[in-house]
Design a protein around this motif. Sequence first.
Motif, PDB file in Angstrom:
ATOM      1  N   GLN A   1       0.850  -1.439  -0.036  1.00  0.00           N
ATOM      2  CA  GLN A   1       0.266  -0.063   0.355  1.00  0.00           C
ATOM      3  C   GLN A   1       0.798   0.962  -0.008  1.00  0.00           C
ATOM      4  OE1 GLN A   1      -2.794  -0.140   2.966  1.00  0.00           O
ATOM      5  NE2 GLN A   1      -3.703  -1.706   2.867  1.00  0.00           N
ATOM      6  N   VAL A   2       0.647   2.598  -1.091  1.00  0.00           N
ATOM      7  CA  VAL A   2       1.102   3.449  -0.629  1.00  0.00           C
ATOM      8  C   VAL A   2       0.680   3.948   0.208  1.00  0.00           C
ATOM      9  CG1 VAL A   2       1.437   5.467  -2.414  1.00  0.00           C
ATOM     10  CG2 VAL A   2       1.735   2.968  -3.338  1.00  0.00           C
ATOM     11  N   GLU A   3       1.380   5.125   1.451  1.00  0.00           N
ATOM     12  CA  GLU A   3       1.043   5.601   1.789  1.00  0.00           C
ATOM     13  C   GLU A   3       1.896   7.039   1.966  1.00  0.00           C
ATOM     14  OE1 GLU A   3       1.455   3.592   5.814  1.00  0.00           O
ATOM     15  OE2 GLU A   3      -0.027   2.355   5.181  1.00  0.00           O
ATOM     16  N   VAL A   4       1.197   7.882   2.798  1.00  0.00           N
ATOM     17  CA  VAL A   4       1.712   9.516   2.974  1.00  0.00           C
ATOM     18  C   VAL A   4       1.225   9.451   4.101  1.00  0.00           C
ATOM     19  CG1 VAL A   4       1.342  11.863   2.877  1.00  0.00           C
ATOM     20  CG2 VAL A   4       1.129   9.971   1.018  1.00  0.00           C
ATOM     21  N   ILE A   5       2.567  10.308   5.108  1.00  0.00           N
ATOM     22  CA  ILE A   5       2.766  10.412   6.210  1.00  0.00           C
ATOM     23  C   ILE A   5       3.050  11.722   6.434  1.00  0.00           C
ATOM     24  CG2 ILE A   5       2.637   8.030   7.336  1.00  0.00           C
ATOM     25  CD1 ILE A   5       5.740   8.958   7.323  1.00  0.00           C
ATOM     26  N   ARG A   6       2.725  12.919   7.258  1.00  0.00           N
ATOM     27  CA  ARG A   6       3.181  14.066   7.439  1.00  0.00           C
ATOM     28  C   ARG A   6       4.427  13.714   8.581  1.00  0.00           C
ATOM     29  NH1 ARG A   6       0.914  19.231  10.040  1.00  0.00           N
ATOM     30  NH2 ARG A   6       2.109  18.608  11.775  1.00  0.00           N
ATOM     31  N   LEU A   7       5.968  14.502   8.241  1.00  0.00           N
ATOM     32  CA  LEU A   7       7.561  13.637   9.336  1.00  0.00           C
ATOM     33  C   LEU A   7       7.239  14.797  10.200  1.00  0.00           C
ATOM     34  CD1 LEU A   7       8.819  11.213   9.925  1.00  0.00           C
ATOM     35  CD2 LEU A   7      10.888  12.594   8.662  1.00  0.00           C
ATOM     36  N   LEU A   8       7.495  15.719  10.100  1.00  0.00           N
ATOM     37  CA  LEU A   8       7.203  17.470  10.418  1.00  0.00           C
ATOM     38  C   LEU A   8       6.634  17.841  10.037  1.00  0.00           C
ATOM     39  CD1 LEU A   8      10.996  17.281  10.644  1.00  0.00           C
ATOM     40  CD2 LEU A   8       9.291  17.072  12.579  1.00  0.00           C
ATOM     41  N   PRO A   9       6.223  19.169  11.165  1.00  0.00           N
ATOM     42  CA  PRO A   9       7.093  19.083  12.643  1.00  0.00           C
ATOM     43  C   PRO A   9       5.757  18.012  13.129  1.00  0.00           C
ATOM     44  CG  PRO A   9       4.351  20.876  12.319  1.00  0.00           C
ATOM     45  CD  PRO A   9       4.758  20.390  10.791  1.00  0.00           C
ATOM     46  N   LEU A  10       6.001  17.471  14.319  1.00  0.00           N
ATOM     47  CA  LEU A  10       5.672  16.459  14.712  1.00  0.00           C
ATOM     48  C   LEU A  10       4.132  16.833  15.392  1.00  0.00           C
ATOM     49  CD1 LEU A  10       6.506  13.254  15.831  1.00  0.00           C
ATOM     50  CD2 LEU A  10       7.289  14.869  18.098  1.00  0.00           C
ATOM     51  N   GLU A  11       3.391  15.710  15.419  1.00  0.00           N
ATOM     52  CA  GLU A  11       2.003  16.130  15.727  1.00  0.00           C
ATOM     53  C   GLU A  11       1.497  14.809  16.862  1.00  0.00           C
ATOM     54  OE1 GLU A  11      -0.939  15.915  12.300  1.00  0.00           O
ATOM     55  OE2 GLU A  11      -0.461  14.846  11.817  1.00  0.00           O
ATOM     56  N   VAL A  12       1.976  15.840  17.889  1.00  0.00           N
ATOM     57  CA  VAL A  12       1.748  15.574  19.457  1.00  0.00           C
ATOM     58  C   VAL A  12      -0.232  15.016  19.959  1.00  0.00           C
ATOM     59  CG1 VAL A  12       2.157  14.922  21.271  1.00  0.00           C
ATOM     60  CG2 VAL A  12       3.853  16.423  19.998  1.00  0.00           C
ATOM     61  N   VAL A  13      -0.543  13.689  19.547  1.00  0.00           N
ATOM     62  CA  VAL A  13      -1.780  13.594  19.773  1.00  0.00           C
ATOM     63  C   VAL A  13      -1.557  12.978  21.061  1.00  0.00           C
ATOM     64  CG1 VAL A  13      -3.500  12.336  18.838  1.00  0.00           C
ATOM     65  CG2 VAL A  13      -2.386  12.967  17.530  1.00  0.00           C
ATOM     66  N   GLU A  14      -2.841  13.710  22.343  1.00  0.00           N
ATOM     67  CA  GLU A  14      -3.100  13.052  23.094  1.00  0.00           C
ATOM     68  C   GLU A  14      -4.068  11.592  23.363  1.00  0.00           C
ATOM     69  OE1 GLU A  14      -4.219  16.767  26.335  1.00  0.00           O
ATOM     70  OE2 GLU A  14      -1.506  17.384  25.498  1.00  0.00           O
ATOM     71  N   SER A  15      -3.777  10.852  24.860  1.00  0.00           N
ATOM     72  CA  SER A  15      -4.299   9.776  24.537  1.00  0.00           C
ATOM     73  C   SER A  15      -5.474  10.611  25.099  1.00  0.00           C
ATOM     74  CB  SER A  15      -3.687   9.068  25.482  1.00  0.00           C
ATOM     75  OG  SER A  15      -4.717   7.432  25.548  1.00  0.00           O
ATOM     76  N   ASP A  16      -7.083  10.213  24.451  1.00  0.00           N
ATOM     77  CA  ASP A  16      -8.282  10.157  25.009  1.00  0.00           C
ATOM     78  C   ASP A  16      -8.359   8.856  26.441  1.00  0.00           C
ATOM     79  OD1 ASP A  16      -9.031   8.477  23.059  1.00  0.00           O
ATOM     80  OD2 ASP A  16     -10.011   9.238  22.288  1.00  0.00           O
ATOM     81  N   GLU A  17      -7.217   7.915  26.808  1.00  0.00           N
ATOM     82  CA  GLU A  17      -8.276   6.758  27.044  1.00  0.00           C
ATOM     83  C   GLU A  17      -8.516   7.113  28.787  1.00  0.00           C
ATOM     84  OE1 GLU A  17      -5.515   4.019  26.148  1.00  0.00           O
ATOM     85  OE2 GLU A  17      -5.975   3.615  24.109  1.00  0.00           O
TER      86      GLU A  17
END
Length: 303
Positions: A187-203
């Motif tokens: 599978q061809v994928e696209v990711i954004r490397l920078l700036p780093l996305e900080v996703v806070e856990s919702d657990e």
Amino acid sequence: MASSLRELRQRRNSVSTTKKITRAMELIASSRIIKAQQRARAAAPYARELTRAVSAVATFSDVDHVLTTEPENPTRAAMLLITSDRGLAGAYSSAVIKQGESLAEFLRDENLEVVPYLAGRKAAAYYQFREREVAKVWEGYSDSPDYAHAKEIADELIGAFQTPAEEGGVDEIHIVFTRFVSMMTQQVEVIRLLPLEVVESDEPIEEGQAFPLYEFEPDAEEVLDKLLPLYVASRIHYCLLQAAASELAARQKAMKAATDNAQQLIERLTREANQARQAEITQEITEIVGGANALADASQDAE
């Protein structure tokens, strides 16, 4: 008829030679893909733990680091395309290039100037043929990358990211690569490397469970200064390894299809050659019988 038979035999011999080549390439790709899969799996734990460490420092500290801070008005975005150095891998490279074109169009719609960075001769040839400018090209190791290659790419991209956009730098870094899912699926994928996305856990935190506390030594900013370049290099290395495994799998599948098609063509040419030979023999027998009958008629007339 003789000319047609000779031509059919020459074509059959040519296809047989091609079949031997494609079969050999299929076996080579099959033998190398196992090592490529092992390298990709071996790199996954390090990349995963490094990502967790970076996320912990970025989440539980109040440091505004250059690699984690969203620019207010981004104007330029870097796009790293990871393709192959060699062909005969089906649509592997063309799928990455096509996805890259879609990403570039999307970024331009967001009023961002796209700065291409290319890994692999196929992407370089695509841009060179269309006379497009590129920032940097890396070649020669698409099917066997190591960490040094990833470090070289990472240093170049981080340097561009830390340079102001008005001075030729970039505000974002995106990677287009192929993720290895299985021998039959990539599978061809696209990711954004920078700036780093900080996703806070919702657990939710369970009752009795303590919220994690971190102490940074010497301080969070210096920890990020050390961790983030390692994080970027490890992510790029992981993408290169995934792309290498995908390339070998695509080449193995393409060469197997070519070998099967060559076998079918050989069988068809063999049937046509046999039919041509039978027609030639029939014609020769007809000529012999006709000549014998003519001689018999001539001797009867002479008597």
